[in-house]
Design a protein around this motif. Structure first.
Motif, short mmCIF file in Angstrom:
data_model
loop_
_atom_site.label_atom_id
_atom_site.label_comp_id
_atom_site.label_asym_id
_atom_site.label_seq_id
_atom_site.Cartn_x
_atom_site.Cartn_y
_atom_site.Cartn_z
N THR A 250 -13.98 -1.74 45.29
CA THR A 250 -13.75 -2.67 46.39
C THR A 250 -14.82 -2.47 47.45
OG1 THR A 250 -12.17 -1.13 47.37
CG2 THR A 250 -11.28 -2.91 45.99
N GLU A 251 -15.33 -1.23 47.54
CA GLU A 251 -16.45 -0.89 48.42
C GLU A 251 -17.42 -0.05 47.59
OE1 GLU A 251 -16.88 -1.80 51.61
OE2 GLU A 251 -14.97 -2.89 51.62
N LEU A 252 -18.70 -0.40 47.56
CA LEU A 252 -19.65 0.33 46.74
C LEU A 252 -19.79 1.80 47.12
CD1 LEU A 252 -22.56 -2.12 45.93
CD2 LEU A 252 -20.93 -1.07 44.37
N ASP A 253 -19.53 2.13 48.38
CA ASP A 253 -19.63 3.54 48.77
C ASP A 253 -18.30 4.27 48.64
OD1 ASP A 253 -18.40 2.26 50.86
OD2 ASP A 253 -19.71 3.06 52.42
N GLY B 53 -21.55 -10.42 49.51
CA GLY B 53 -20.72 -11.62 49.37
C GLY B 53 -20.63 -12.19 47.97
N ASP B 54 -21.28 -11.58 46.99
CA ASP B 54 -21.23 -12.07 45.61
C ASP B 54 -20.50 -11.07 44.73
OD1 ASP B 54 -22.68 -14.41 46.11
OD2 ASP B 54 -24.60 -13.44 45.73
N ASP B 55 -19.88 -11.60 43.67
CA ASP B 55 -19.20 -10.77 42.69
C ASP B 55 -20.13 -10.47 41.52
OD1 ASP B 55 -16.69 -10.70 44.01
OD2 ASP B 55 -16.27 -12.73 43.30
N MET C 225 -19.06 -17.40 42.43
CA MET C 225 -19.85 -17.23 41.22
C MET C 225 -20.01 -15.73 40.94
SD MET C 225 -23.62 -18.64 40.47
CE MET C 225 -24.74 -17.61 39.61
N GLU C 226 -19.85 -15.37 39.70
CA GLU C 226 -20.02 -13.97 39.30
C GLU C 226 -21.36 -13.81 38.59
OE1 GLU C 226 -16.95 -10.80 37.95
OE2 GLU C 226 -17.42 -12.06 36.22
#
Length: 140
Positions: free
Chosen positions: A125-128, A64-66, A1-2
């Motif tokens: 792909t990675e927030l940092d 784990g969520d988009d 779920m986005e």
């Protein structure tokens, strides 16, 4: 779920409206069935807002969520209720540049400084990490 969120740049000449503690754009999470820009209008202090153009789409994954955050430039409809703080563009860029949350900070600052085109797709792909952008964004 986005999950879907929205943020908005509201301008008045060379000033930008910031909300919260004076370091955020109006917006937030969009609940199912809620008009897309209703939260923006409420936080910006207008009866409604009109979307002038789509500025960015920021996609990222967290816990784990988009997520997808849509950024618009909007015009307020009706009288402004005085909420938020109007700051000069230069100060708005400085304040937003200190924000910890990259999917708002990076697209907003890049747009306001003329480094990003409208309708830029930002993907983390990675927030940092560094985002991929389409079309490319000029470096600061």
């Amino acid at each position: 779920m986005e999950h879907l969120a929205v943020g908005a740049v509201v301008r008045r000449g060379k000033d930008v409206l910031l909300v919260g503690d004076g370091d955020a754009l109006p917006g937030g999470a969009v609940e199912d069935g809620t008009p897309l820009l209703a939260k923006v209008a409420r936080e910006a202090g207008y009866a409604g807002v009109t979307a002038e153009r789509l500025l960015w789409v920021a996609r990222y994954r967290a816990a784990g969520d988009d997520y997808a955050m849509l950024g618009f430039e909007v015009t307020g409809v009706g009288a402004h209720d005085g909420s938020g703080e109007w700051v000069h563009l230069t100060e708005a860029v400085e304040r937003l540049g200190r924000m910890w949350f990259a999917p708002i900070r990076e697209p907003a600052v890049a747009y306001l400084t003329g480094r990003a085109r409208v309708a830029t797709l930002w993907t983390w792909t990675e927030l940092d990490g560094a985002p991929a952008t389409v079309p490319g964004v000029r470096p600061a």
